[in-house]
Design an enzyme around this catalytic site. Structure first.
Site, PDB file in Angstrom:
ATOM      1  N   GLU A 167      69.394  74.951  -4.871  1.00 35.78           N
ATOM      2  CA  GLU A 167      70.154  76.030  -5.531  1.00 35.78           C
ATOM      3  C   GLU A 167      71.538  75.559  -5.999  1.00 35.78           C
ATOM      4  O   GLU A 167      72.504  75.611  -5.239  1.00 35.78           O
ATOM      5  CB  GLU A 167      70.312  77.224  -4.577  1.00 35.78           C
ATOM      6  CG  GLU A 167      71.076  78.386  -5.221  1.00 35.78           C
ATOM      7  CD  GLU A 167      71.270  79.597  -4.298  1.00 35.78           C
ATOM      8  OE1 GLU A 167      71.055  79.457  -3.078  1.00 35.78           O
ATOM      9  OE2 GLU A 167      71.658  80.657  -4.797  1.00 35.78           O
ATOM     10  N   LYS A 209      66.302  76.847  -7.795  1.00 33.12           N
ATOM     11  CA  LYS A 209      66.887  78.198  -7.794  1.00 33.12           C
ATOM     12  C   LYS A 209      68.172  78.180  -8.617  1.00 33.12           C
ATOM     13  O   LYS A 209      69.248  77.903  -8.096  1.00 33.12           O
ATOM     14  CB  LYS A 209      67.156  78.628  -6.349  1.00 33.12           C
ATOM     15  CG  LYS A 209      67.823  80.002  -6.228  1.00 33.12           C
ATOM     16  CD  LYS A 209      67.698  80.573  -4.828  1.00 33.12           C
ATOM     17  CE  LYS A 209      68.476  81.862  -4.700  1.00 33.12           C
ATOM     18  NZ  LYS A 209      68.207  82.576  -3.443  1.00 33.12           N
TER      19      LYS A 209
HETATM   20  P1  13P Z   1      72.085  86.697  -5.156  1.00 35.82           P
HETATM   21  O1  13P Z   1      70.734  87.045  -5.713  1.00 35.82           O
HETATM   22  O2  13P Z   1      72.804  87.874  -4.571  1.00 35.82           O
HETATM   23  O3  13P Z   1      72.912  85.898  -6.122  1.00 35.82           O
HETATM   24  O4  13P Z   1      71.835  85.763  -3.905  1.00 35.82           O
HETATM   25  C1  13P Z   1      70.953  84.723  -4.004  1.00 35.82           C
HETATM   26  C2  13P Z   1      71.261  83.721  -2.977  1.00 35.82           C
HETATM   27  O5  13P Z   1      70.408  83.359  -2.208  1.00 35.82           O
HETATM   28  C3  13P Z   1      72.615  83.148  -2.905  1.00 35.82           C
HETATM   29  O6  13P Z   1      72.606  82.013  -2.106  1.00 35.82           O
END
Ligand code: 13P
Length: 327
Positions: A167, A209
């Site tokens: 991510e 992600k």
């Molecule tokens: P949000 O969908 O609120 O951005 O959170 C996703 C997430 O896992 C942040 O690390």
């Protein structure tokens, strides 16, 4: 691992990120007026994990270190066939000498922690890096350090037999235009994939992600939903290997409806080699948190709200959602 990765992005399904750190989740509760105590998050999780039918739309749930240790809470999910994930980073700190930029910590001792999480049933992991857009930032030092940490996290997860969810979040904070958002997201994702290759990460055993390519929250020139979907797909096509089994978006501060619309539109446009799915925290559990309000009498109503959002995001997986479905 490839099978787990594919199961996480099975048709009509997505991931629920229920992994906010204790500090973040307390802040979220307080923002919506919930009185917080030591067990508030456990009560919230127990309420929502027990939602009947969640497994029709949710393939996996990412937990934090506190919640994954609760066998009862894990069982609520695994009894439904929902896969357990774990956030393994330890959050972000200021990057020394680089004002306004952050680095994610948590690599020390990670190999041992991964073995422990695997032992209690985790199937996948998540690490979040954050990149901020501002005057003269992001710097190449910040991007370089963060993508290196992501690659080491991914390699260590695969070594442990756990599917990494990589991510790299380009934040929506700031005044930047969507053009700047696109430029930085392109740069970050290009660097991520170069680094993953150098660290010999198996791209068919991971998920990406990313953020939506977006204007900054404080930008006066707001991009249309159509533009956000088009630009996001463009950048993904330019940077992400077709070997990756799926893309699971974070919501990043978009409202629940906006986030669902973006996933829906991208699936309608199509033409990409990966399933386009979701891994939302706020856009999925946010509305249910408000309805719950910390009160037992609202448990059933909160579950229905979570199920409703999960179902709408499930429809978005095939481009079958419409804003007119919102009450
Ligand atoms: P949000 O969908 O609120 O951005 O959170 C996703 C997430 O896992 C942040 O690390």
């Amino acid at each position: 691992m490839e099978e787990i990765a594919k199961a996480l992005v099975a048709p009509g399904k997505g991931i629920w990120a229920a992994d906010a750190s204790p500090k973040t989740i307390m802040k979220r509760f307080q923002e919506v007026g919930i009185q917080t105590g030591e067990n508030t998050n456990k009560r919230f999780r127990e309420t929502l994990f027990a939602t009947d039918g969640l497994e029709n739309y949710i393939s996996g749930v990412i937990l934090n270190d506190e919640i994954i240790r609760e066998e009862r809470l894990r069982n609520l999910l695994t009894n439904k066939g929902i896969l357990i994930g774990i956030k393994v980073d330890k959050g972000t700190v200021d990057l020394e000498n680089f004002p306004g930029e952050k680095i994610t910590e948590g690599l020390d001792g990670l190999r041992e922690r991964l073995a422990e999480y695997k032992g209690i049933g985790a199937k996948f992991t998540k690490w979040r890096a954050v990149i901020t857009i501002g005057e003269n930032i992001p710097t190449h030092v910040c991007i370089g350090l963060n993508v290196e940490a992501l690659a080491r996290f991914a390699a260590l997860s695969q070594e442990a037999g756990l599917v990494p969810v990589v991510e790299p979040e380009v934040l929506m904070d700031g005044k930047h235009t969507i053009d700047e958002g696109e430029k930085v997201t392109f740069k970050v994702l290009s660097n991520v994939f170069t680094e993953l290759a150098e660290h010999k990460v198996n791209l068919s055993q991971m998920l990406l992600k990313p953020n939506f390519v977006h204007h900054g929250k404080d930008c006066l020139k707001r991009a249309s939903d159509e533009k956000i979907a088009q630009r996001t797909l463009k950048v993904l096509k330019e940077t992400v290997s077709p070997q990756v089994p799926g893309i699971v978006f974070l919501s990043g501060g978009d409202s629940a409806i906006e986030a669902t619309k973006h996933v829906d539109r991208m699936n309608e446009i199509g033409g990409v080699p990966w399933p386009i799915a979701f891994s939302f925290e706020r856009a999925l559990e946010g509305p249910a948190m408000i309805v719950w309000g910390g009160k037992d009498e609202n448990i059933e109503a909160a579950r229905q709200v979570l199920l409703d959002r999960a179902k709408k995001n499930s429809l978005a997986r095939s481009g079958s959602y419409s804003e007119s479905m919102e009450g």
